[in-house]
Design a protein around this motif. Structure first.
Motif, PDB file in Angstrom:
ATOM      1  N   UNK A 521      36.634  -6.568  39.839  1.00  0.00           N
ATOM      2  CA  UNK A 521      37.628  -6.231  38.832  1.00  0.00           C
ATOM      3  C   UNK A 521      37.947  -7.448  37.969  1.00  0.00           C
ATOM      4  N   UNK A 522      38.123  -8.609  38.622  1.00  0.00           N
ATOM      5  CA  UNK A 522      38.411  -9.813  37.849  1.00  0.00           C
ATOM      6  C   UNK A 522      37.265 -10.149  36.915  1.00  0.00           C
ATOM      7  N   UNK A 523      36.010  -9.952  37.381  1.00  0.00           N
ATOM      8  CA  UNK A 523      34.856 -10.262  36.547  1.00  0.00           C
ATOM      9  C   UNK A 523      34.821  -9.332  35.335  1.00  0.00           C
ATOM     10  N   UNK A 524      35.097  -8.058  35.582  1.00  0.00           N
ATOM     11  CA  UNK A 524      35.103  -7.106  34.475  1.00  0.00           C
ATOM     12  C   UNK A 524      36.183  -7.454  33.452  1.00  0.00           C
ATOM     13  N   UNK A 525      37.372  -7.814  33.944  1.00  0.00           N
ATOM     14  CA  UNK A 525      38.448  -8.171  33.028  1.00  0.00           C
ATOM     15  C   UNK A 525      38.122  -9.439  32.255  1.00  0.00           C
ATOM     16  N   UNK A 526      37.499 -10.394  32.927  1.00  0.00           N
ATOM     17  CA  UNK A 526      37.120 -11.636  32.248  1.00  0.00           C
ATOM     18  C   UNK A 526      36.092 -11.363  31.163  1.00  0.00           C
ATOM     19  N   UNK A 527      35.084 -10.540  31.481  1.00  0.00           N
ATOM     20  CA  UNK A 527      34.064 -10.209  30.490  1.00  0.00           C
ATOM     21  C   UNK A 527      34.674  -9.453  29.313  1.00  0.00           C
ATOM     22  N   UNK A 528      35.616  -8.541  29.621  1.00  0.00           N
ATOM     23  CA  UNK A 528      36.276  -7.798  28.550  1.00  0.00           C
ATOM     24  C   UNK A 528      37.052  -8.738  27.637  1.00  0.00           C
ATOM     25  N   UNK A 529      37.781  -9.690  28.232  1.00  0.00           N
ATOM     26  CA  UNK A 529      38.545 -10.642  27.439  1.00  0.00           C
ATOM     27  C   UNK A 529      37.638 -11.499  26.572  1.00  0.00           C
ATOM     28  N   UNK A 530      36.504 -11.972  27.155  1.00  0.00           N
ATOM     29  CA  UNK A 530      35.572 -12.797  26.386  1.00  0.00           C
ATOM     30  C   UNK A 530      34.961 -12.006  25.236  1.00  0.00           C
ATOM     31  N   UNK A 531      34.609 -10.737  25.505  1.00  0.00           N
ATOM     32  CA  UNK A 531      34.033  -9.908  24.443  1.00  0.00           C
ATOM     33  C   UNK A 531      35.037  -9.678  23.322  1.00  0.00           C
ATOM     34  N   UNK A 532      36.297  -9.451  23.702  1.00  0.00           N
ATOM     35  CA  UNK A 532      37.314  -9.227  22.685  1.00  0.00           C
ATOM     36  C   UNK A 532      37.517 -10.466  21.824  1.00  0.00           C
ATOM     37  N   UNK A 533      37.523 -11.638  22.462  1.00  0.00           N
ATOM     38  CA  UNK A 533      37.686 -12.871  21.696  1.00  0.00           C
ATOM     39  C   UNK A 533      36.515 -13.084  20.743  1.00  0.00           C
ATOM     40  N   UNK A 535      34.596 -10.729  19.455  1.00  0.00           N
ATOM     41  CA  UNK A 535      34.712  -9.740  18.386  1.00  0.00           C
ATOM     42  C   UNK A 535      35.766 -10.167  17.359  1.00  0.00           C
ATOM     43  N   UNK A 536      36.879 -10.682  17.833  1.00  0.00           N
ATOM     44  CA  UNK A 536      37.919 -11.122  16.909  1.00  0.00           C
ATOM     45  C   UNK A 536      37.445 -12.297  16.073  1.00  0.00           C
ATOM     46  N   UNK A 537      36.658 -13.193  16.692  1.00  0.00           N
ATOM     47  CA  UNK A 537      36.113 -14.318  15.931  1.00  0.00           C
ATOM     48  C   UNK A 537      35.188 -13.810  14.824  1.00  0.00           C
ATOM     49  N   UNK A 538      34.348 -12.807  15.153  1.00  0.00           N
ATOM     50  CA  UNK A 538      33.463 -12.232  14.145  1.00  0.00           C
ATOM     51  C   UNK A 538      34.270 -11.549  13.034  1.00  0.00           C
ATOM     52  N   UNK A 543      36.242 -11.491   7.546  1.00  0.00           N
ATOM     53  CA  UNK A 543      37.372 -11.503   6.601  1.00  0.00           C
ATOM     54  C   UNK A 543      37.296 -12.715   5.684  1.00  0.00           C
ATOM     55  N   UNK A 544      36.893 -13.858   6.260  1.00  0.00           N
ATOM     56  CA  UNK A 544      36.782 -15.066   5.451  1.00  0.00           C
ATOM     57  C   UNK A 544      35.708 -14.902   4.379  1.00  0.00           C
ATOM     58  N   UNK A 545      34.535 -14.371   4.790  1.00  0.00           N
ATOM     59  CA  UNK A 545      33.458 -14.174   3.824  1.00  0.00           C
ATOM     60  C   UNK A 545      33.847 -13.166   2.752  1.00  0.00           C
ATOM     61  N   UNK A 546      34.555 -12.110   3.169  1.00  0.00           N
ATOM     62  CA  UNK A 546      34.990 -11.118   2.184  1.00  0.00           C
ATOM     63  C   UNK A 546      35.961 -11.745   1.186  1.00  0.00           C
TER      64      UNK A 546
END
Length: 788
Positions: A521-533, A535-538, A543-546
């Motif tokens: 469960x912790x691994x899944x939550x960690x991976x989810x958090x990393x993916x979200x970060x 995605x937000x960076x992208x 937004x910057x390029x636009x």
């Protein structure tokens, strides 16, 4: 509806520090005391809205650079206490009272004069009692130093005049004694002084018999005695009597003034309480300014919507805002994530936002905030262990939870920090789940922090629950303190332990001991958090390029508009020049026709024809200069097969005429204009169309091609007009990319030629210039080479 909050909750949420922030903006002692110790909380939605509306009025006045003139007041509690007992006030105390009365009246004038924008504060100020007469009497009686004025009493004025006169007479007599040689020989110093409020002379002990009088004092060494000379004893007695009269009259004036103040004491105290309440409202406005806070919407549904909520006790440059909401879609918000990641800070911020709104304060959020009226706020944060009462950490925690569950209900906000900790994790998690479910069933709104996975899973099975997590940067292994609603967080205990310096072998063993399900469960939550970060960076990069693309597009659009504007100006100038040339030509043609109509001879007709030919050449020169596409001639093309002498025709440039003879071998046709006969090229003869009488419209100027030579004819113009036309021609030629401009100025006296060439020497367009060749007109033409 009343609002309840206990001292334990206020202590947990650090409400005292909010009070201190409010008090920092106070301008009166009573206002400061109210902020620190007074009852600030408002009960019910209407009362909260009224309090917030008052704060909004103060906020607007402060934003406009205004505030009531209430600074510099002192605490008048001792003054009022003495007046209650019937005592007389000292002059300084009466001055302080007068300053307070002045502030009352100035505040009343200030706010009632701004009723349109601040009606609630104006209503408050309108309740201030009128004590202008008392304030005026204090000002009339006392000067700025606290001395009773002579004008306060005629007896006082006379007594003071007498003391001044007697003092002057005593000093005059003493000065006379100081000039007496026998007395002067007995003195230790040549001056007079005061002892026991009486004038004396310093006399040597061994010579005191030389100065008859009363001994009042002696020096420490005994070598000098201070004698009141017999010559001034009576004057000193009279002076002392006058001074006592001054003291008695001064005390009488102060006692009378104090009696007047005591008679109005109840009204004064009530008015000062109003002033202190107004001061407290402006304290709320100043705190809102300092925090960048906003006025929240207030409802009655138990909703808290807090966009970009900031903890009010963290400096603006350090606080990390978060979007939080409770009550609209869920009742219980479970906040999880690593230790020291900001869970408790976010939870406390919610509780403080509720308390601030109920105290009439703006909340530190972005616009769109909402804090509904609550019945109570309860909190349990931190360790409440008490050895004296035999309470362990867990026992104390459960005792508090028991009180919270009993008090909870609709309109209650519950703030719980790590519920269920301090005992067996399994039992603690089960107990925590049961408590939260009970609170939800009672209708309470709950914010809680936890490390229990069981509570993190509640959002998936119970719509009353929602998860939130504090972010943890997987790269730096450090918290970002940003709260995310919708996903549970990972406790990351081993990561935090590593940051705190725990040995690696200890951490490895801990990882091995973790249960398989928890680790997955912790691994899944960690991976989810990393993916979200990621995605937000992208998204941020997109937004910057636009934004950059929009900026570039706007820049090119502006450039295009500037080019189009420049082109339009050039074309407009060209059109004006052509219209002026055509207007001049038409005028000259009309003059020729008028001369012929007056009955000119054949010689006159020949001369008129020559003039028309010259005008034709000038017109063609103008058209060539601007590269104007020839406009469609008026009328219709001639059908020479059907044409007959006597037909009505239209001669381009000369108007209606009569065909006198068909074209000869040189392509010239004879036409009769008025009484004159002239030969014109056959292409200039047009058949008269039905609309021929309509005036032809000038051709629309076309953009000239680059390169080549432009022409500028200045003949017949005054020098200033010629120079203006030449400058316009140079501007157009440079804009069109021409290589050369031929300026035709003629020979004449040479004045125009010299002026033209002098002007060319200072032109930024000109590379060089010289007289034209013999074929071009010699010195009557100046050929100008333009810069690239």
């Amino acid at each position: 509806m009343s609002f309840q909050v206990d001292e334990r909750t206020l202590e947990c949420l650090e409400w005292r520090r909010i009070r201190e922030m409010l008090a920092d903006g106070a301008r009166t002692p009573g206002g400061r005391e109210h902020c620190l110790e007074g009852d600030l909380f408002l009960g019910g939605a209407d009362a909260i809205r009224d309090g917030l509306a008052e704060t909004a009025e103060a906020f607007r006045l402060l934003a406009d650079g205004g505030s009531p003139p209430i600074g510099g007041l002192v605490d008048l509690t001792p003054v009022f206490r003495r007046l209650r007992k019937g005592g007389a006030l000292a002059a300084r105390e009466l001055l302080d009272l007068g300053s307070a009365l002045g502030a009352l009246h100035a505040t009343e004038r200030y706010l009632t004069g701004r009723r349109e924008g601040s009606p609630r504060l104006a209503d408050r100020a309108g309740c201030i009692g009128d004590q202008r007469d008392l304030a005026a009497e204090i000002e009339h009686t006392l000067d700025s130093e606290g001395q009773v004025r002579d004008s306060a009493s005629s007896a006082l004025r006379d007594a003071r005049r007498e003391t001044r006169q007697l003092s002057h007479e005593i000093e005059r007599r003493l000065e006379r004694l100081l000039q007496d040689t026998r007395v002067r020989a007995a003195l230790s110093d040549r001056f007079h002084t005061m002892r026991n409020d009486r004038y004396v002379l310093p006399v040597r002990s061994e010579a005191r018999s030389a100065v008859p009088g009363i001994v009042h004092d002696a020096s420490g060494s005994g070598t000098t005695v201070f004698i009141e000379p017999a010559a001034v004893v009576d004057l000193n007695n009279r002076l002392k009597s006058a001074e006592l009269t001054v003291q008695r009259e001064t005390l009488r004036v102060l006692r009378d003034l104090s009696s007047r103040a005591a008679a109005s004491l109840d009204d004064i105290e009530a008015s000062l309480a109003i002033l202190e309440g107004i001061d407290a409202v402006f304290c709320r406005g100043r705190m809102a300014q300092a925090q960048g806070a906003v006025e929240p919407e207030v409802g009655a549904d138990g909703t808290l919507r807090l966009p970009q909520l900031r903890h009010p006790l963290i400096p603006a440059g350090e606080v990390v805002p978060s979007d939080l909401a409770i009550g609209e879609h869920y009742q219980v918000l479970v906040v999880s994530g690593p230790n020291a990641g900001g869970k408790t800070v976010a939870m406390k911020a919610v509780g403080l936002a509720a308390l601030m709104a109920h105290a009439g304060c703006f909340v530190p959020c972005d616009p769109g905030a909402r804090v509904d009226a609550l019945r109570a706020v309860v909190a349990d944060i931190g360790d409440d262990q008490d050895i004296a009462r035999s309470l362990s950490t867990f026992s104390a925690h459960m005792a508090t939870v028991a009180r919270i569950v009993d008090a909870a209900g609709p309109g209650t906000l519950v703030v719980l920090d790590e519920i269920g900790t301090g005992t067996d994790p399994g039992e603690g998690a089960a107990l925590a789940q049961s408590v939260l479910e009970t609170l939800a069933e009672e209708g309470a709104r709950v914010v809680t922090t936890t490390h229990f996975n069981l509570l993190k899973e509640m959002a998936a099975v119970d719509p009353r629950f929602e998860n939130a997590s504090v972010e943890f940067d997987p790269t730096s292994l450090a918290p970002t303190y940003r709260l995310r609603v919708g996903t549970p967080g990972v406790s990351s205990a081993t990561t935090v332990a590593a940051r705190m310096g725990v040995r690696g072998d200890v951490l490895e063993r801990a990882e091995a001991l973790l249960q398989r399900e928890d680790r997955r469960l912790d691994r899944m939550l960690s991976e989810l958090s990393a993916s979200r970060l990621a995605l937000e960076a992208e998204q941020r990069e997109a937004s910057r390029l636009r934004a950059e693309s929009e900026a570039t597009r706007s820049e090119y659009r502006a450039r295009l508009e500037r080019l189009q504007e420049r082109r339009d100006k050039i074309f407009s100038a060209m059109k004006d020049d052509l219209e002026n040339a055509f207007r001049d030509a038409h005028g000259q043609v009309a003059a020729v026709i008028r001369d012929l109509q007056r009955g000119g001879t054949a010689r006159d007709a020949a001369h008129a024809r020559d003039r028309l030919l010259v005008m034709e050449e000038k017109t063609r020169a103008v058209e060539a200069e601007h590269a104007i596409a020839p406009s469609e001639p008026p009328g219709e093309a001639m059908d020479w097969q059907r044409a007959r002498p006597g037909d009505s025709v239209l001669v381009v440039g000369a108007g209606p005429a009569s065909l006198d003879a068909l074209p000869d071998r040189r392509g010239r046709a004879a036409v009769r204009v008025a009484s004159g006969r002239m030969m014109v090229p056959a292409e200039r003869v047009r058949a008269l169309a039905p609309a021929a009488e309509a005036r032809p419209k000038p051709a629309v100027p076309q953009r000239p091609a680059s390169g080549g030579t432009a022409h500028c004819d200045l003949r017949g113009l005054r020098v200033d007009e010629a120079l203006d036309r030449m400058l316009e021609a140079l501007d157009r030629a440079a804009g069109d990319g021409r290589d050369c401009v031929e300026v035709i100025h003629g020979h004449g006296t040479g004045a125009l030629r010299d002026a033209v060439r002098e002007q060319l020497r200072g032109s930024p367009y000109v590379a060089s210039f010289a007289a034209g060749s013999a074929e071009e007109g010699g010195d009557g033409v100046t050929r100008v080479e333009l810069k690239d």
